[in-house]
Design an enzyme around this catalytic site. Sequence first.
Site, PDB file in Angstrom:
ATOM      1  N   ASP A 206      -3.527   5.030  -1.071  1.00 52.67           N
ATOM      2  CA  ASP A 206      -4.404   5.700  -0.097  1.00 52.67           C
ATOM      3  C   ASP A 206      -4.087   7.194  -0.043  1.00 52.67           C
ATOM      4  O   ASP A 206      -3.171   7.609   0.671  1.00 52.67           O
ATOM      5  CB  ASP A 206      -4.208   5.065   1.283  1.00 52.67           C
ATOM      6  N   PRO A 207      -4.850   8.019  -0.802  1.00 51.45           N
ATOM      7  CA  PRO A 207      -4.597   9.474  -0.746  1.00 51.45           C
ATOM      8  C   PRO A 207      -5.365  10.177   0.374  1.00 51.45           C
ATOM      9  O   PRO A 207      -5.388  11.403   0.418  1.00 51.45           O
ATOM     10  CB  PRO A 207      -5.084   9.939  -2.121  1.00 51.45           C
ATOM     11  N   ASN A 208      -6.019   9.405   1.247  1.00 51.41           N
ATOM     12  CA  ASN A 208      -6.764   9.976   2.381  1.00 51.41           C
ATOM     13  C   ASN A 208      -7.790  11.037   1.951  1.00 51.41           C
ATOM     14  O   ASN A 208      -7.907  12.102   2.574  1.00 51.41           O
ATOM     15  CB  ASN A 208      -5.797  10.556   3.433  1.00 51.41           C
TER      16      ASN A 208
ATOM     17  N   LYS B 279       0.878  -1.172   0.000  1.00 48.48           N
ATOM     18  CA  LYS B 279       0.000   0.000   0.000  1.00 48.48           C
ATOM     19  C   LYS B 279       0.912   1.218   0.000  1.00 48.48           C
ATOM     20  O   LYS B 279       1.831   1.306   0.825  1.00 48.48           O
ATOM     21  CB  LYS B 279      -0.859  -0.024   1.266  1.00 48.48           C
TER      22      LYS B 279
ATOM     23  N   GLU C 275      -8.082   3.195  -1.595  1.00 45.42           N
ATOM     24  CA  GLU C 275      -8.508   3.508  -0.224  1.00 45.42           C
ATOM     25  C   GLU C 275      -8.844   4.994  -0.116  1.00 45.42           C
ATOM     26  O   GLU C 275      -8.020   5.840  -0.478  1.00 45.42           O
ATOM     27  CB  GLU C 275      -7.355   3.135   0.711  1.00 45.42           C
TER      28      GLU C 275
ATOM     29  N   ASP D  32      -9.852  -0.635  12.561  1.00 45.85           N
ATOM     30  CA  ASP D  32      -8.741  -0.585  13.518  1.00 45.85           C
ATOM     31  C   ASP D  32      -9.278  -0.803  14.942  1.00 45.85           C
ATOM     32  O   ASP D  32     -10.155  -0.054  15.387  1.00 45.85           O
ATOM     33  CB  ASP D  32      -8.079   0.797  13.384  1.00 45.85           C
TER      34      ASP D  32
ATOM     35  N   ASN E 153      -1.748   3.397  12.588  1.00 44.85           N
ATOM     36  CA  ASN E 153      -0.900   4.595  12.702  1.00 44.85           C
ATOM     37  C   ASN E 153       0.431   4.104  13.277  1.00 44.85           C
ATOM     38  O   ASN E 153       0.551   2.933  13.610  1.00 44.85           O
ATOM     39  CB  ASN E 153      -1.531   5.626  13.652  1.00 44.85           C
TER      40      ASN E 153
ATOM     41  N   ASN F  94     -10.710   3.901   6.120  1.00 44.09           N
ATOM     42  CA  ASN F  94     -10.556   4.034   7.567  1.00 44.09           C
ATOM     43  C   ASN F  94     -10.989   5.435   7.977  1.00 44.09           C
ATOM     44  O   ASN F  94     -10.773   5.863   9.104  1.00 44.09           O
ATOM     45  CB  ASN F  94      -9.103   3.814   8.005  1.00 44.09           C
TER      46      ASN F  94
ATOM     47  N   HIS G 285       2.403  -0.015  10.494  1.00 45.37           N
ATOM     48  CA  HIS G 285       3.527   0.924  10.370  1.00 45.37           C
ATOM     49  C   HIS G 285       4.792   0.337  11.007  1.00 45.37           C
ATOM     50  O   HIS G 285       5.817   1.003  11.031  1.00 45.37           O
ATOM     51  CB  HIS G 285       3.218   2.231  11.111  1.00 45.37           C
TER      52      HIS G 285
HETATM   53  O1  GKR Z   1       0.825   7.563   9.194  1.00 40.37           O
HETATM   54  O2  GKR Z   1       0.573   9.391   8.059  1.00 40.37           O
HETATM   55  C1  GKR Z   1       0.205   8.272   8.400  1.00 40.37           C
HETATM   56  C2  GKR Z   1      -1.067   7.738   7.825  1.00 40.37           C
HETATM   57  O3  GKR Z   1      -1.507   8.594   6.813  1.00 40.37           O
HETATM   58  C3  GKR Z   1      -2.110   7.627   8.878  1.00 40.37           C
HETATM   59  O4  GKR Z   1      -2.254   8.823   9.581  1.00 40.37           O
HETATM   60  C4  GKR Z   1      -3.432   7.224   8.321  1.00 40.37           C
HETATM   61  O5  GKR Z   1      -4.375   7.310   9.334  1.00 40.37           O
HETATM   62  O6  GKR Z   1      -2.432   5.082   7.807  1.00 40.37           O
HETATM   63  C5  GKR Z   1      -3.535   5.825   7.859  1.00 40.37           C
HETATM   64  C6  GKR Z   1      -4.496   5.566   6.730  1.00 40.37           C
HETATM   65  O7  GKR Z   1      -4.515   4.462   6.246  1.00 40.37           O
HETATM   66  O8  GKR Z   1      -5.275   6.454   6.383  1.00 40.37           O
HETATM   67 MG    MG Z   2      -6.251   4.977   5.010  1.00 38.92          MG
END
Ligand code: GKR
Ligand code: MG
Length: 452
Positions: A242-244, A212, A267, A320, A348, A296, A375
């Site tokens: 995963d671009p959030n 990922k 994602e 989670d 995280n 998530n 992580h």
């Molecule tokens: O560790 O920066 C990070 C991730 O972006 C984390 O904050 C996210 O919550 O891993 C996470 C995700 O899958 O969205």
């Molecule tokens: Mg995510």
Amino acid sequence: MDMEQKGTPVVTEMQVIPVAGYDSMLMTLSGAHAPWFTRNLVILKDSAGNTGIGEIHGGDYTCEALKSCIPLVVGQPTGKYRTILSSIHKAGTRAEGDDGEGIQTLDISKLKFVVKAEWAIECALLDLLGKHLELPMCELLGDGRQRDEIETLGYLFYVSEKEKAHPDLSYLDEGSSSDPWFKLRRQEMLTPERIVEQAQVLHEKYGFGNFKLKGGVFEGAREMDAIRALKKAFPKGRINLDPNGAWSLKEAIEICKPMEGILTYIEDPCGPESGFSSREIMAEFKNAVNLPVATNMIATDWRQFYHSAALRSVDIVLADPHFWGFGGSVRMAQILNDWGLTWGSHSNNHFDVTLAAFAHVAAAAPGNPTALDTHWIWQDGQNLLEDTPEIINGYLQVPKKPGLGVTLNMKRVMEANELYNSLPSHDRDDTMAMQYLIPDWKFDCRKPSLVR
Ligand code: GKR
Ligand code: MG
């Protein structure tokens, strides 16, 4: 002797120990990770002489929330862990500043409201109960142990040049390590070639075949170049980005449509827009693009999940246990499996107590979960356990001993607590390090972090 004393052992002590560890300059939509991250540990002792442990996100808010639970936990029999958790829930009130939005826009300051401190207590209680019953924790969850090892993904990140923040922020330098992954993980990696190198070195060390990539850093189309390069290097691998929620619906469709057959799933491609919640927008995305969608961000509690399910916004819920609880995460896995949907877990930055906890939750998740996020690879070596679960051939090994099945190394814990106490702040702040990359940088949930 009354009935209670004949039953399960009683909790005699609860300690809350905040800890910190080191991190790389990992890039995300919310900015750049600081050189450190924080967590909270819960240590329970019981009348049988056993120790139970749990780990959860760091920060003063969560630390204080845990400490306020001590009177509700000490003196209670471990067998009543559900009643203990319920008494904590009943005593809880909505915190000031919690507007209920959750993390659908990746506002990191709201993560603490989505994380529920008491799940670290649930973990420690299940650890004690498992020890009393001489059963591994996964046997106490859902329908019991489903598997002995957990398919895990290699969590790839763009990494920025830490020297730009030097000397104000000093990131670890492991350039002289003899371990190829440790040597690599603190270096700058911002191109598709370096992301593939990252995946290859991780594959060598942990055996990952699935990856990922954390996006939301460059323009989406540019990040897809890295995904194409990864798919070329690992043709059989399940590759996810995963671009959030960084992209608009229109952009997300344009960027993702050509990736059908290359990405295994996407994602959180988009977030709320034009008065529609991210649950509605992601449902529209799913109508337009033939890719499974994971989250998530838009389903982090049962009420949000109800709307996500009703709208068919997601296929994969990354439940989670630090958001949902251990029982709750497995309950979600059971429901998703019954409905033909897929369970996974988000992560995280964390220590190895959480790694062991993830292993047990995923061991109890029925069906065919997606490869687990962790992580840990960025923290590996900063072990707080004597017996950290290993990732072998891409599979996290579920501890076999009773309870959580692992033992704290108290010397390491107290060192991590000293580091925590020496930090200027205890809350995650991805803006601070960003200022060294782009002066006056401000978070914008619609702009990839290096696009300004
Ligand atoms: O560790 O920066 C990070 C991730 O972006 C984390 O904050 C996210 O919550 O891993 C996470 C995700 O899958 O969205
Ligand atoms: Mg995510």
